[in-house]
Design a protein around this motif. Structure first.
Motif, mmCIF file in Angstrom:
data_model
loop_
_atom_site.group_PDB
_atom_site.id
_atom_site.type_symbol
_atom_site.label_atom_id
_atom_site.label_comp_id
_atom_site.label_asym_id
_atom_site.label_seq_id
_atom_site.Cartn_x
_atom_site.Cartn_y
_atom_site.Cartn_z
ATOM 1 N N THR A 167 91.285 54.616 34.589
ATOM 2 C CA THR A 167 90.930 55.865 35.640
ATOM 3 C C THR A 167 92.226 56.278 35.924
ATOM 4 O O THR A 167 93.361 55.515 36.437
ATOM 5 N N HIS A 206 88.804 52.478 29.689
ATOM 6 C CA HIS A 206 89.756 53.696 29.374
ATOM 7 C C HIS A 206 90.469 53.689 30.761
ATOM 8 O O HIS A 206 89.583 53.501 31.803
ATOM 9 N N THR A 253 83.569 51.508 32.400
ATOM 10 C CA THR A 253 83.126 50.532 31.481
ATOM 11 C C THR A 253 82.554 49.556 32.459
ATOM 12 O O THR A 253 81.546 48.672 31.649
ATOM 13 N N ASP A 285 87.001 55.583 34.509
ATOM 14 C CA ASP A 285 86.457 54.590 33.644
ATOM 15 C C ASP A 285 85.304 53.981 34.273
ATOM 16 O O ASP A 285 85.363 53.709 35.397
ATOM 17 N N PRO A 323 85.454 59.086 30.054
ATOM 18 C CA PRO A 323 86.033 58.670 28.572
ATOM 19 C C PRO A 323 84.810 58.566 27.632
ATOM 20 O O PRO A 323 83.968 58.277 27.937
ATOM 21 N N THR A 324 85.044 59.271 26.459
ATOM 22 C CA THR A 324 86.247 59.742 25.977
ATOM 23 C C THR A 324 86.246 61.183 26.085
ATOM 24 O O THR A 324 87.450 61.860 26.490
ATOM 25 N N ALA A 329 90.557 61.126 35.056
ATOM 26 C CA ALA A 329 89.528 60.274 34.191
ATOM 27 C C ALA A 329 88.988 59.354 35.032
ATOM 28 O O ALA A 329 89.661 58.551 35.770
#
Length: 182
Positions: free
Chosen positions: A89, A87, A72, A70, A40-41, A68
Motif C-alpha cells: 500500500t 502488493h 489482499t 493493497d 493492484p495490479t 496504491a
C-alpha cells in the motif's frame, strides 16, 4: 474452441481514461482534495494514467496525490486462494483523512474486490468521500456497488472472461473478451 475479440484498443482506452478524468473533476467540482488509489495490479497503472491526465487538465501535480491500496488481507476468498502475493500500500503524503478518495480498478464484476478495498481503506483513515472509477464494468454484481465513472459498460455472460491488457504489464493496451467454451 475458445474465441476472443478485442473490444477496446489503445485509442479507445486512452479516450476512456480522458473522459473518466473529466468526470472525476466535474463530480468533485475541481481537483481540490482528490486522491487516487489504484487497486493492484492494473488499477495502479490506470490510476497513474488518470493522474497524468488530471495533471494535464488542471496543471496540478497529481502524481503526488496517487497511490496504491493493497486489499489482499481483506479479500473474502483467502481460504480458497491463499497464495495471493500482497502488493504494498502506498498512501500519498496528503493522507486519506478528509480527502475525496477515487478508487481505481480495471474491471468491476461481482463487487467483492471493491468491498475489500473499502475495508482496507477504513483501516487507514476516514475519507470525506469514496468514489469508484473503472475501465470496464461487466455487470453480474453480487454486492450493491456501482462505479461513479466507467470507461466501457461491457455486458457479458458469466462464462466469458474479460482481460485488461496494459502496456506497463502486458506490453500492449487492449480489452479482450473470451468466450467460456472449451
Amino acid at each position: 474452441m475458445t474465441q476472443s475479440r478485442i473490444v477496446l484498443g489503445p485509442d479507445e482506452i486512452a479516450r476512456a481514461l480522458t473522459r473518466i478524468a473529466h468526470e472525476i473533476l466535474e463530480a468533485n467540482h475541481g481537483p481540490k482534495d482528490l486522491v487516487l488509489l489504484g487497486i493492484p495490479t492494473r488499477g495502479v497503472h490506470l490510476a497513474e494514467r488518470l493522474a497524468a491526465r488530471l495533471t494535464d487538465i488542471t496543471g496540478e501535480d497529481f502524481a503526488a496525490r496517487t497511490g496504491a491500496l493493497d486489499i489482499t488481507m481483506h479479500r473474502d476468498d483467502l481460504r480458497a486462494r491463499p497464495t495471493r502475493a500482497p502488493h504494498p500500500t502506498r498512501i500519498p503524503a496528503v493522507g486519506i483523512d478528509d480527502q475525496v478518495i477515487v478508487l481505481v480498478d480495471d474491471v468491476l464484476y461481482s463487487g467483492r474486490t471493491i468491498r475489500a478495498a473499502l475495508d482496507a481503506l477504513s483501516d487507514l483513515g476516514r475519507p470525506r468521500a469514496v468514489r469508484l472509477a473503472v475501465l470496464v464494468d461487466r455487470g453480474h454484481r453480487e454486492l450493491p456497488i456501482r462505479a461513479d465513472s466507467v470507461g466501457k459498460n461491457l455486458p457479458s455472460a458469466r462464462s466469458e472472461h474479460v482481460s485488461i491488457l496494459l502496456d506497463e504489464v502486458d506490453g500492449e493496451d487492449a480489452v479482450v473478451i473470451e468466450d467460456g467454451a472449451a
